[in-house]
Design a protein around this motif. Sequence first.
Motif, mmCIF file in Angstrom:
data_model
loop_
_atom_site.group_PDB
_atom_site.id
_atom_site.type_symbol
_atom_site.label_atom_id
_atom_site.label_comp_id
_atom_site.label_asym_id
_atom_site.label_seq_id
_atom_site.Cartn_x
_atom_site.Cartn_y
_atom_site.Cartn_z
ATOM 1 N N PHE A 90 -16.639 -53.071 -29.603
ATOM 2 C CA PHE A 90 -16.935 -52.212 -28.454
ATOM 3 C C PHE A 90 -18.421 -52.291 -28.146
ATOM 4 O O PHE A 90 -19.247 -52.540 -29.029
ATOM 5 N N ALA A 91 -18.762 -52.063 -26.874
ATOM 6 C CA ALA A 91 -20.147 -52.239 -26.430
ATOM 7 C C ALA A 91 -20.869 -50.929 -26.181
ATOM 8 O O ALA A 91 -22.057 -50.927 -25.878
ATOM 9 N N SER A 92 -20.171 -49.811 -26.312
ATOM 10 C CA SER A 92 -20.767 -48.511 -25.997
ATOM 11 C C SER A 92 -20.229 -47.471 -26.952
ATOM 12 O O SER A 92 -19.092 -47.574 -27.443
ATOM 13 N N LEU A 93 -21.024 -46.444 -27.197
ATOM 14 C CA LEU A 93 -20.585 -45.352 -28.055
ATOM 15 C C LEU A 93 -20.063 -44.159 -27.260
ATOM 16 O O LEU A 93 -19.907 -43.063 -27.801
ATOM 17 N N SER A 94 -19.799 -44.361 -25.961
ATOM 18 C CA SER A 94 -19.136 -43.296 -25.208
ATOM 19 C C SER A 94 -17.787 -42.987 -25.841
ATOM 20 O O SER A 94 -17.321 -41.840 -25.823
ATOM 21 N N PHE A 95 -17.163 -44.002 -26.436
ATOM 22 C CA PHE A 95 -15.875 -43.799 -27.088
ATOM 23 C C PHE A 95 -16.035 -42.987 -28.378
ATOM 24 O O PHE A 95 -15.100 -42.323 -28.814
ATOM 25 N N TYR A 96 -17.215 -43.055 -28.979
ATOM 26 C CA TYR A 96 -17.449 -42.237 -30.167
ATOM 27 C C TYR A 96 -17.531 -40.758 -29.799
ATOM 28 O O TYR A 96 -17.074 -39.893 -30.564
ATOM 29 N N ALA A 97 -18.104 -40.451 -28.633
ATOM 30 C CA ALA A 97 -18.091 -39.060 -28.177
ATOM 31 C C ALA A 97 -16.648 -38.583 -28.027
ATOM 32 O O ALA A 97 -16.306 -37.460 -28.405
ATOM 33 N N ASN A 98 -15.780 -39.441 -27.486
ATOM 34 C CA ASN A 98 -14.356 -39.122 -27.398
ATOM 35 C C ASN A 98 -13.758 -38.899 -28.784
ATOM 36 O O ASN A 98 -12.921 -38.019 -28.993
ATOM 37 N N TRP A 99 -14.158 -39.738 -29.738
ATOM 38 C CA TRP A 99 -13.680 -39.629 -31.117
ATOM 39 C C TRP A 99 -13.943 -38.223 -31.654
ATOM 40 O O TRP A 99 -13.056 -37.584 -32.224
ATOM 41 N N LYS A 100 -15.179 -37.729 -31.476
ATOM 42 C CA LYS A 100 -15.522 -36.403 -31.986
ATOM 43 C C LYS A 100 -14.756 -35.310 -31.243
ATOM 44 O O LYS A 100 -14.372 -34.299 -31.838
ATOM 45 N N VAL A 101 -14.544 -35.507 -29.954
ATOM 46 C CA VAL A 101 -13.778 -34.523 -29.188
ATOM 47 C C VAL A 101 -12.342 -34.466 -29.694
ATOM 48 O O VAL A 101 -11.787 -33.382 -29.943
ATOM 49 N N TYR A 102 -11.709 -35.630 -29.871
ATOM 50 C CA TYR A 102 -10.314 -35.639 -30.318
ATOM 51 C C TYR A 102 -10.174 -35.171 -31.772
ATOM 52 O O TYR A 102 -9.154 -34.577 -32.140
ATOM 53 N N GLU A 103 -11.177 -35.425 -32.576
ATOM 54 C CA GLU A 103 -11.172 -34.888 -33.931
ATOM 55 C C GLU A 103 -11.084 -33.365 -33.888
ATOM 56 O O GLU A 103 -10.315 -32.743 -34.629
ATOM 57 N N ARG A 104 -11.873 -32.758 -33.002
ATOM 58 C CA ARG A 104 -11.870 -31.299 -32.881
ATOM 59 C C ARG A 104 -10.561 -30.803 -32.254
ATOM 60 O O ARG A 104 -10.030 -29.769 -32.659
ATOM 61 N N ILE A 105 -10.041 -31.547 -31.280
ATOM 62 C CA ILE A 105 -8.794 -31.151 -30.621
ATOM 63 C C ILE A 105 -7.658 -31.068 -31.634
ATOM 64 O O ILE A 105 -6.878 -30.105 -31.640
ATOM 65 N N ARG A 106 -7.558 -32.087 -32.487
ATOM 66 C CA ARG A 106 -6.485 -32.072 -33.484
ATOM 67 C C ARG A 106 -6.663 -30.920 -34.462
ATOM 68 O O ARG A 106 -5.694 -30.242 -34.838
ATOM 69 N N ALA A 107 -7.908 -30.679 -34.891
ATOM 70 C CA ALA A 107 -8.177 -29.581 -35.816
ATOM 71 C C ALA A 107 -7.835 -28.231 -35.187
ATOM 72 O O ALA A 107 -7.460 -27.286 -35.891
ATOM 73 N N ALA A 108 -7.948 -28.159 -33.856
ATOM 74 C CA ALA A 108 -7.642 -26.917 -33.144
ATOM 75 C C ALA A 108 -6.148 -26.744 -32.908
ATOM 76 O O ALA A 108 -5.723 -25.718 -32.357
ATOM 77 N N GLY A 109 -5.337 -27.735 -33.288
ATOM 78 C CA GLY A 109 -3.898 -27.618 -33.147
ATOM 79 C C GLY A 109 -3.395 -27.801 -31.736
ATOM 80 O O GLY A 109 -2.455 -27.116 -31.309
ATOM 81 N N VAL A 110 -4.010 -28.756 -30.991
ATOM 82 C CA VAL A 110 -3.586 -29.039 -29.612
ATOM 83 C C VAL A 110 -3.157 -30.513 -29.554
ATOM 84 O O VAL A 110 -3.991 -31.395 -29.362
ATOM 85 N N PRO A 111 -1.852 -30.803 -29.703
ATOM 86 C CA PRO A 111 -1.416 -32.205 -29.814
ATOM 87 C C PRO A 111 -1.326 -32.961 -28.491
ATOM 88 O O PRO A 111 -1.139 -34.180 -28.510
ATOM 89 N N VAL A 112 -1.429 -32.274 -27.340
ATOM 90 C CA VAL A 112 -1.327 -32.954 -26.040
ATOM 91 C C VAL A 112 -2.535 -32.583 -25.196
ATOM 92 O O VAL A 112 -2.902 -31.413 -25.081
ATOM 93 N N ILE A 113 -3.153 -33.599 -24.593
ATOM 94 C CA ILE A 113 -4.359 -33.402 -23.788
ATOM 95 C C ILE A 113 -4.197 -34.094 -22.436
ATOM 96 O O ILE A 113 -3.730 -35.235 -22.358
#
Length: 616
Positions: A346-369
């Motif tokens: 990958f050429a950008s870390l914009s996807f890493y920001a998504n990674w951290k967001v989805y990590e938090r989403i799963r921890a919050a118990g929200v399986p659909v976004i």
Amino acid sequence: MCGISGVMTSEGPGGLGDAVRAMNATARHRGPDDEGTLELPWIALGHRRLSIIDLSAAGHQPMRDSSGRFAIVFNGEIYNYLELRSELGALGHDFRTATDTEVVLEAYKAWGAEAFQRFNGMWAIALVDTRERSVVLCRDRFGVKPLYYDLRPGRLVFASELKQLLAVRSARPAVNVRVAADFFFWSIQGQGDETFVEGIRALPGGHLAEVSFEDLRSGRLAPRRYWKPAPRPFERASERVASFRSTFEDAVRIRMRSDVPVGVTLSGGLDSSSIASTASALLRSGGSSDRLRAFTAVFEEQGFSEEGFARAVAESAALEHELVRPAPPDLAADWQAFVRCMDEPFASLSFYANWKVYERIRAAGVPVILNGQGGDELLLGYPRYRPALLCFHRRVNGLAALGRELVATGRRGGVSIARLLGMGLYFDWPWIRSRRRLAKLGPFVKPDFLSEGRGRTGTVEAETTPVTLEALVQREFEGHQLQHLLHHEDRVSMHFAVESRNPLLDYRLFEIVQASPPEALVEDGWSKRILREAMEGRIPEVVRRRTDKMGFDTPTGKLLAGGRRSFVELLRRNEGDRLLETRAISAAMESGRIDANVLCSALSYLSWSETIGATG
């Protein structure tokens, strides 16, 4: 939403079950709720389940129809499955489950391959006819859900992710240098059916492949397009806006169908704000007192933060809003897992920001976004599209109208005439783009690889602006622009077992835009005009009338700095790499004289190569 796999062979039974079990284990992250296999003498199917619709054991896959003739493994969602179920019921079809998977099975039995054109959703499907000893592979219209295959005479292996196929390969994978050259030299990824690994291909979006036993013996797989857009023209602009608004609302509505909690990602831009506000309004109109949960990635750097806009939307739509703040120390700890998750460099870390967001989403118990992916490609919202849009505008409305639009673009679009000219030259004149890219990358690659990159200028020529608005929208969907975004969105969300749904990728919206004149997208300096008008009264005016365009950007250079020590060691270990001059990259990294995206490309490529054990 799940992970699928399969092995089809004409070479006699043996090892098929072991292969799909190995691929299932590799895709555990995609489906933590259940797993299953189906083994026949000539084919085996594997499935990992993320339970979203009908959470009972009735949704177990692989699933067979009542006759036992057909079997399916399915990754994705058919959002209009309730309507199709009613239609099939009227035709005499009986249902044993409340799943959309069974609807797919019965629809195929009723209509054959024509059924795929009736689906509104995202999917990667393998349908087996046990009587005919054949399999149909199919991918949704725009390629939201992945499907890869590895074919040689007598044996076909397919799966949701590259790493699943690599788990059952006996030989070390070889890097596809052609794809690597397009990635490094032209920032093009996901174009065509080739992947970073030689011999592994992707089934294109909007295509299916019917593989008989005879095809398998000869090693033939011929994907064919099953869907062609049917543009929807309107005589009056007001009718077009009204249709777009009602279709957009329905696209959000059917994507909220779920037996588990649904949330939204919210950047503060026009696309995600429209989705979040519409979803919240639909929730309230349905009588729910629950507040829709929204998640936003924010950075301290002012040039990368849209926090103020996101907060305005959250307050207006009464969202339960949570901020996620990715930091450099996080990247150093996450790097290896992140690289493995992404499946390709990958050429950008914009996807890493998504990674951290989805990590938090799963921890919050929200399986659909719900998210806004695809909006900028659908409505040509990036500033680089402006020169082409203005050219189309002139053809339709004349020079005087073009002059007025140029002035308005500088005033409201935040793009000066000088910048418009620069973008037009860079993106539409291949030789200018080529010279700049080669100069930027040249010092950091081996001579043979530099020659390979120079020899593939045809790749960037294929990216030059088409002659019609309709062709430009279609190219952005089918070419690399949307495809590489969908690739990374799928990997990041599914790493944390979160189903990501894209209302702006509803094919009905695509058909409205394809039949629209240029002024529906840019007029009087405003980008995404049709969406702005459709959202009047729905989203805060401070967002609806934004003139800046940030995109989902990330301070890549700062994030990489947090892992400098480990990256120096990575470069040292790979001094013999046949594509990159790692000593030059290391020296440039230490001095700060290397473009952040070039550095990210190199580091992710080397880490990925090590992860898969590539031969180079």
